[in-house]
Design a protein around this motif. Structure first.
Motif, PDB file in Angstrom:
ATOM      1  N   ASP A  41      19.060  -6.114  51.542  1.00 39.60           N
ATOM      2  CA  ASP A  41      20.489  -6.049  51.860  1.00 39.60           C
ATOM      3  C   ASP A  41      21.299  -6.951  50.930  1.00 39.60           C
ATOM      4  O   ASP A  41      20.788  -7.948  50.397  1.00 39.60           O
ATOM      5  CB  ASP A  41      20.739  -6.478  53.307  1.00 39.60           C
ATOM      6  CG  ASP A  41      20.378  -5.390  54.302  1.00 39.60           C
ATOM      7  OD1 ASP A  41      19.626  -4.470  53.918  1.00 39.60           O
ATOM      8  OD2 ASP A  41      20.828  -5.466  55.453  1.00 39.60           O
TER       9      ASP A  41
ATOM     10  N   VAL B 298      23.594  -9.767  50.703  1.00 41.95           N
ATOM     11  CA  VAL B 298      23.988 -10.859  51.594  1.00 41.95           C
ATOM     12  C   VAL B 298      25.474 -11.169  51.473  1.00 41.95           C
ATOM     13  O   VAL B 298      26.112 -11.602  52.449  1.00 41.95           O
ATOM     14  CB  VAL B 298      23.150 -12.134  51.327  1.00 41.95           C
ATOM     15  CG1 VAL B 298      21.696 -11.908  51.679  1.00 41.95           C
ATOM     16  CG2 VAL B 298      23.299 -12.603  49.899  1.00 41.95           C
TER      17      VAL B 298
ATOM     18  N   LEU C  18      22.234 -16.685  55.207  1.00 39.22           N
ATOM     19  CA  LEU C  18      22.062 -15.235  55.153  1.00 39.22           C
ATOM     20  C   LEU C  18      20.971 -14.829  54.170  1.00 39.22           C
ATOM     21  O   LEU C  18      20.241 -13.855  54.406  1.00 39.22           O
ATOM     22  CB  LEU C  18      23.387 -14.570  54.770  1.00 39.22           C
ATOM     23  CG  LEU C  18      24.459 -14.563  55.866  1.00 39.22           C
ATOM     24  CD1 LEU C  18      25.809 -14.174  55.290  1.00 39.22           C
ATOM     25  CD2 LEU C  18      24.065 -13.611  56.989  1.00 39.22           C
TER      26      LEU C  18
ATOM     27  N   ARG D 149      12.437  -3.602  58.270  1.00 41.11           N
ATOM     28  CA  ARG D 149      13.370  -4.087  57.252  1.00 41.11           C
ATOM     29  C   ARG D 149      13.801  -5.532  57.524  1.00 41.11           C
ATOM     30  O   ARG D 149      13.930  -6.339  56.597  1.00 41.11           O
ATOM     31  CB  ARG D 149      14.597  -3.177  57.206  1.00 41.11           C
ATOM     32  CG  ARG D 149      15.550  -3.482  56.052  1.00 41.11           C
ATOM     33  CD  ARG D 149      16.746  -2.544  56.077  1.00 41.11           C
ATOM     34  NE  ARG D 149      17.604  -2.719  54.920  1.00 41.11           N
ATOM     35  CZ  ARG D 149      17.544  -1.997  53.811  1.00 41.11           C
ATOM     36  NH1 ARG D 149      16.630  -1.050  53.710  1.00 41.11           N
ATOM     37  NH2 ARG D 149      18.371  -2.214  52.804  1.00 41.11           N
ATOM     38  N   TYR D 150      14.017  -5.849  58.799  1.00 37.86           N
ATOM     39  CA  TYR D 150      14.553  -7.169  59.146  1.00 37.86           C
ATOM     40  C   TYR D 150      13.502  -8.034  59.848  1.00 37.86           C
ATOM     41  O   TYR D 150      13.798  -8.751  60.794  1.00 37.86           O
ATOM     42  CB  TYR D 150      15.788  -7.004  60.031  1.00 37.86           C
ATOM     43  CG  TYR D 150      16.891  -6.215  59.370  1.00 37.86           C
ATOM     44  CD1 TYR D 150      17.504  -6.677  58.211  1.00 37.86           C
ATOM     45  CD2 TYR D 150      17.300  -4.989  59.892  1.00 37.86           C
ATOM     46  CE1 TYR D 150      18.505  -5.944  57.591  1.00 37.86           C
ATOM     47  CE2 TYR D 150      18.314  -4.257  59.286  1.00 37.86           C
ATOM     48  CZ  TYR D 150      18.907  -4.738  58.132  1.00 37.86           C
ATOM     49  OH  TYR D 150      19.896  -4.014  57.518  1.00 37.86           O
TER      50      TYR D 150
ATOM     51  N   GLU E 191      23.716  -0.136  59.008  1.00 40.36           N
ATOM     52  CA  GLU E 191      22.828  -0.508  60.114  1.00 40.36           C
ATOM     53  C   GLU E 191      22.645   0.643  61.097  1.00 40.36           C
ATOM     54  O   GLU E 191      21.566   0.807  61.677  1.00 40.36           O
ATOM     55  CB  GLU E 191      23.368  -1.750  60.828  1.00 40.36           C
ATOM     56  CG  GLU E 191      23.286  -3.011  59.970  1.00 40.36           C
ATOM     57  CD  GLU E 191      23.712  -4.267  60.713  1.00 40.36           C
ATOM     58  OE1 GLU E 191      24.279  -4.140  61.824  1.00 40.36           O
ATOM     59  OE2 GLU E 191      23.479  -5.374  60.193  1.00 40.36           O
TER      60      GLU E 191
ATOM     61  N   TYR F  84      17.997 -12.447  55.484  1.00 40.70           N
ATOM     62  CA  TYR F  84      17.825 -11.099  54.953  1.00 40.70           C
ATOM     63  C   TYR F  84      16.845 -11.044  53.788  1.00 40.70           C
ATOM     64  O   TYR F  84      16.822 -10.073  53.039  1.00 40.70           O
ATOM     65  CB  TYR F  84      19.191 -10.531  54.543  1.00 40.70           C
ATOM     66  CG  TYR F  84      20.066 -10.231  55.735  1.00 40.70           C
ATOM     67  CD1 TYR F  84      19.876  -9.079  56.486  1.00 40.70           C
ATOM     68  CD2 TYR F  84      21.060 -11.118  56.129  1.00 40.70           C
ATOM     69  CE1 TYR F  84      20.657  -8.807  57.591  1.00 40.70           C
ATOM     70  CE2 TYR F  84      21.851 -10.863  57.239  1.00 40.70           C
ATOM     71  CZ  TYR F  84      21.644  -9.703  57.965  1.00 40.70           C
ATOM     72  OH  TYR F  84      22.415  -9.437  59.068  1.00 40.70           O
ATOM     73  N   TRP F  85      16.025 -12.072  53.676  1.00 47.31           N
ATOM     74  CA  TRP F  85      14.984 -12.092  52.651  1.00 47.31           C
ATOM     75  C   TRP F  85      14.032 -10.906  52.858  1.00 47.31           C
ATOM     76  O   TRP F  85      13.639 -10.593  53.978  1.00 47.31           O
ATOM     77  CB  TRP F  85      14.226 -13.418  52.725  1.00 47.31           C
ATOM     78  CG  TRP F  85      13.155 -13.579  51.686  1.00 47.31           C
ATOM     79  CD1 TRP F  85      13.266 -13.370  50.348  1.00 47.31           C
ATOM     80  CD2 TRP F  85      11.804 -13.991  51.914  1.00 47.31           C
ATOM     81  NE1 TRP F  85      12.080 -13.628  49.712  1.00 47.31           N
ATOM     82  CE2 TRP F  85      11.156 -14.014  50.649  1.00 47.31           C
ATOM     83  CE3 TRP F  85      11.082 -14.353  53.051  1.00 47.31           C
ATOM     84  CZ2 TRP F  85       9.819 -14.373  50.502  1.00 47.31           C
ATOM     85  CZ3 TRP F  85       9.751 -14.716  52.908  1.00 47.31           C
ATOM     86  CH2 TRP F  85       9.136 -14.725  51.648  1.00 47.31           C
TER      87      TRP F  85
ATOM     88  N   PRO G 208      20.523  -7.997  63.178  1.00 44.58           N
ATOM     89  CA  PRO G 208      21.134  -6.739  62.743  1.00 44.58           C
ATOM     90  C   PRO G 208      21.083  -5.729  63.890  1.00 44.58           C
ATOM     91  O   PRO G 208      20.224  -5.808  64.772  1.00 44.58           O
ATOM     92  CB  PRO G 208      20.241  -6.302  61.573  1.00 44.58           C
ATOM     93  CG  PRO G 208      19.604  -7.573  61.090  1.00 44.58           C
ATOM     94  CD  PRO G 208      19.397  -8.394  62.318  1.00 44.58           C
TER      95      PRO G 208
ATOM     96  N   SER H  32      14.692  -7.865  52.821  1.00 43.97           N
ATOM     97  CA  SER H  32      15.311  -6.680  53.426  1.00 43.97           C
ATOM     98  C   SER H  32      15.976  -5.783  52.388  1.00 43.97           C
ATOM     99  O   SER H  32      16.173  -4.587  52.627  1.00 43.97           O
ATOM    100  CB  SER H  32      16.358  -7.099  54.459  1.00 43.97           C
ATOM    101  OG  SER H  32      17.491  -7.676  53.831  1.00 43.97           O
TER     102      SER H  32
ATOM    103  N   ALA I 150      14.356 -11.894  59.933  1.00 44.48           N
ATOM    104  CA  ALA I 150      15.343 -12.239  60.964  1.00 44.48           C
ATOM    105  C   ALA I 150      14.715 -12.157  62.348  1.00 44.48           C
ATOM    106  O   ALA I 150      15.014 -12.970  63.231  1.00 44.48           O
ATOM    107  CB  ALA I 150      16.544 -11.300  60.875  1.00 44.48           C
TER     108      ALA I 150
ATOM    109  N   HIS J 211      27.261  -8.963  53.805  1.00 48.12           N
ATOM    110  CA  HIS J 211      27.126  -9.450  55.179  1.00 48.12           C
ATOM    111  C   HIS J 211      28.046 -10.647  55.422  1.00 48.12           C
ATOM    112  O   HIS J 211      28.640 -10.776  56.494  1.00 48.12           O
ATOM    113  CB  HIS J 211      25.674  -9.847  55.465  1.00 48.12           C
ATOM    114  CG  HIS J 211      24.778  -8.690  55.769  1.00 48.12           C
ATOM    115  ND1 HIS J 211      24.772  -8.057  56.993  1.00 48.12           N
ATOM    116  CD2 HIS J 211      23.863  -8.038  55.001  1.00 48.12           C
ATOM    117  CE1 HIS J 211      23.883  -7.068  56.972  1.00 48.12           C
ATOM    118  NE2 HIS J 211      23.318  -7.035  55.772  1.00 48.12           N
TER     119      HIS J 211
END
Length: 540
Positions: free
Chosen positions: A276, A278, A267, A52-53, A41, A271-272, A188, A274, A56, A281
Motif C-alpha cells: 500500500d 503509506v 504507517l 495483505r495486512y 479496501e 503497512y509493511w 484496514p 502490504s 497490522a 493512507h
C-alpha cells in the motif's frame, strides 16, 4: 508521493489548511485519499485482507493481549474463594467449615467494579492526551504492582486484597479500552471485524486459563493453592512490556497531535509487506481528522460531546449493546454452569472439568463468530445471537419446571449450548460495534463510555443473581431463565430497530450515515456520494 511532495504536504497540513479543493466558503469538498483508500479496501475480501495486512493484524493482536487480564482477573477472583486454603486464610469457621465473610466478598466485588467503571471513563481522555502506547505502559506497571499485593497478601489481610483487586481492575479497564480503540484505528477495513471482535477471544482465553489453573492448583494443601492462580495474572503485563517497544503508536493519535513525520513512520511499519501507499493512507487520515474537526457534532472532543447531536445516538447504541450482552443471561450461565452440572449428578471434580469444557466451547464459538463477522455482518449476527440466547434461556427455564434426571441433564446441556451460541454472536460482535461506532475524534471516549456501562451491567447482574438463585432467597434456580428469556427478546427487538450495520463501512462513511439520520436497518444498503462534507453542518 516523493519526499519533496511529502514535505510540502506536511507543511500544508501543519499550517492548518485543508486538503482537496475548497469551495467559496472554505469547506472541504474533495476527499481524494479517502475515496481512493475506501475503494481499494472494499475491493479486498476477508481472506485477502488477512494475507495483505498480516503485519497490522499481528500488531492489533499484540495490543489485544491486554484484554486477557479481564478474563483472568474476573474469573480467578471468583474461583479462588472455592479453594479450601483460601477460605481458611480469609474465612471464619462455622459448623466445621471455613466461610469467607459475605461483607468482604461484596466489598471485593463491588469495590473492584466501581474502580473499573471509573477507570474506563478516564481511559479515553488519558489515551487522547498521552497516547495509546503510554497508557498501556501505565496499565502494565499498575497491574504488576496490584498483583504483587494479591499474591503476597498475608492471611486475614482483607483490606490488602480489596486494594489489590481495585487497582488491578483499573489496569484491566485501561487494557480493554485501549485495545478496542487501537484495533479500530489501526485495522484496514477487511480485517477490522476480526481485530475488534477478536478482543473477546482474549477475554475468553483468560477465563479458560483461569479455570484450568485453578483446577490444577486448587487441591494443594498450602497457600500457594490460591497464590499461583493469582500470580498467573502477571503473565499479561509481562508479555505486554515485552511487545510494547515494537508496537507503533496509533497514527490517528499522532496526526491529531500534528506529528505527521511520526505518523508516517508508524504507517510504514503497519503497512509493511502490504504494497500500500503509506502517504495515501496518511492523507486519508488527515482528511478525516480535518473533516471531523470542523464538524459541529464533535464539538471540542469532550465527554459531554458524546451526548450531543448525532453522537447521542451512537452513545446510546454503544451502551445498550453492552447491556444486551449482559442481560441476555451470560453471567447467569457462566456463573452457575458448574452448579447445573452438579445438579445433573456429576461429581464436584467432574463438574469443574465440564466447566472447562464449556469455556472451550466458548472459545470455539468465538472462532465461528469471527469467521462470520464480515460475511454475515455485525447487525445480523447480533440479532440472531440475541434470538438464539433467548431460545436457549427458554429451554433452560422449561427444563427447570420438569422433574426428573433427564430435565437436569437438559439444563446442563443448555448451559453448554448457550456459551457456544453467545460467543458465536453477541460476544465478539459487541466489541466490534463498540470499537466502530464512535467518531474518529471521540472514539477513545466512546469506547471508555461503553466499557464503563459494561462493567456497571456486569456488577448489577452479579449483585441481583444471588438473590434470585440462592436457596435462602428466591431459590429460582433454572427458572431464572424465564427472566433472561424475556429480556433477551426485548433486546432482539431493540437491536432490529437500532443496531446499524458497520461492516464494509469506513469511519467517514459511518459519520455521514449518522449525520444524515439513516435508520439502522438501512445502513448497509444506503449509497453514499463522494462529497463527504455536504452531509455535515460545519463551522467553517
Amino acid at each position: 508521493m516523493s519526499q519533496t511532495d511529502f514535505k510540502t504536504y506536511t507543511e500544508h497540513v501543519e499550517s492548518g489548511k485543508t486538503l482537496g479543493n475548497d469551495d467559496a466558503t472554505g469547506g472541504i469538498r474533495e476527499f481524494a485519499a479517502v475515496n481512493q483508500v475506501n475503494a481499494h479496501e472494499k475491493g479486498l475480501s476477508y481472506s485477502q485482507g488477512i494475507r495483505r495486512y498480516k503485519i497490522a493484524l499481528v500488531y492489533c493482536f499484540c495490543v489485544s493481549l491486554g484484554a486477557m487480564l479481564n478474563g483472568l482477573d474476573g474469573s480467578i477472583q471468583g474461583q479462588v474463594i472455592s479453594i479450601p486454603t483460601f477460605r481458611k486464610a480469609f474465612g471464619y469457621q462455622s459448623n466445621g467449615q471455613y466461610i469467607v465473610p459475605a461483607s468482604w466478598q461484596s466489598a471485593w466485588s463491588g469495590g473492584q467494579r466501581a474502580v473499573t467503571m471509573i477507570a474506563a471513563l478516564f481511559a479515553g481522555a488519558l489515551a487522547d492526551r498521552i497516547g495509546r502506547r503510554n497508557t498501556l505502559y501505565i496499565a502494565c506497571i499498575v497491574s504488576i504492582g496490584s498483583v504483587f499485593m494479591l499474591v503476597f497478601a498475608p492471611p486475614g489481610s482483607f483490606a490488602m486484597i480489596l486494594v489489590g483487586r481495585m487497582v488491578n481492575g483499573a489496569a484491566s479497564a485501561l487494557f480493554n479500552c485501549i485495545a478496542a480503540s487501537y484495533t479500530s484505528e489501526l485495522s484496514p477495513l477487511p480485517i477490522r471485524g476480526l481485530t475488534t471482535g477478536g478482543l473477546n477471544i482474549w477475554i475468553v482465553g483468560g477465563q479458560l486459563t483461569a479455570a484450568g489453573v485453578t483446577y490444577a492448583c486448587g487441591t494443594r494443601n498450602d497457600n500457594w493453592a490460591w497464590r499461583i492462580p493469582l500470580a498467573v495474572q502477571w503473565s499479561v503485563p509481562a508479555l505486554m512490556l515485552l511487545t510494547l517497544p515494537f508496537i507503533p503508536e496509533s497514527p490517528w493519535h499522532l496526526v491529531r497531535k500534528g506529528k505527521m513525520e511520526e505518523a508516517r513512520k508508524a504507517l510504514v511499519r503497519l503497512y509493511w509487506l502490504s504494497g500500500d501507499d503509506v502517504d495515501q493512507h496518511l492523507a486519508r487520515i488527515d482528511e478525516v481528522v480535518l473533516l471531523e474537526a470542523h464538524n459541529k457534532d464533535n464539538g471540542t472532543g469532550t465527554y459531554l460531546d458524546l451526548f450531543r447531536r448525532t453522537n447521542l445516538r451512537r452513545t446510546i447504541v454503544v451502551a445498550v449493546v453492552f447491556m444486551c450482552q449482559e442481560f441476555a443471561g451470560v453471567q447467569f450461565v457462566l456463573g452457575f454452569s458448574t452448579y447445573f452440572f452438579q445438579l445433573a449428578g456429576f461429581p464436584v471434580a467432574q463438574s469443574f472439568k465440564l466447566n472447562i469444557g464449556t469455556l472451550s466451547l466458548a472459545f470455539v464459538g468465538n472462532l465461528i463468530g469471527l469467521s462470520l463477522i464480515n460475511r454475515v455482518g455485525r447487525r445480523r449476527l447480533f440479532i440472531v445471537g440475541m434470538c438464539t440466547c433467548a431460545a436457549d434461556c427458554l429451554g433452560l427455564a422449561i427444563c427447570s419446571m420438569i422433574p426428573g434426571q433427564a430435565a437436569l441433564w437438559g439444563q446442563a446441556s443448555f448451559t453448554m449450548i448457550y456459551m457456544l451460541a453467545f460467543q458465536s454472536g453477541i460476544g465478539p460482535v459487541a466489541y466490534a460495534l463498540v470499537g466502530e461506532l464512535g467518531s474518529a475524534k471521540l472514539r477513545a471516549k466512546t469506547v471508555g463510555w461503553g466499557m464503563a456501562v459494561h462493567n456497571t451491567s456486569v456488577g448489577t447482574t452479579q449483585v441481583i443473581l444471588p438473590y434470585l438463585v440462592n436457596p435462602d432467597q428466591a431459590n429460582l434456580k433454572g427458572k431464572v431463565g424465564w427472566i433472561f428469556f424475556g429480556v433477551a427478546v426485548v433486546g432482539a427487538i431493540w437491536a432490529y430497530f437500532f443496531v446499524p450495520e458497520t461492516a464494509h463501512r469506513n469511519i467517514d462513511e459511518l459519520d455521514e450515515l449518522f449525520a444524515r439520520g439513516i435508520p439502522a436497518r438501512k445502513f448497509h444498503k444506503t449509497e453514499l456520494g463522494l462529497d463527504r462534507s455536504a452531509a455535515f453542518e460545519t463551522e467553517i
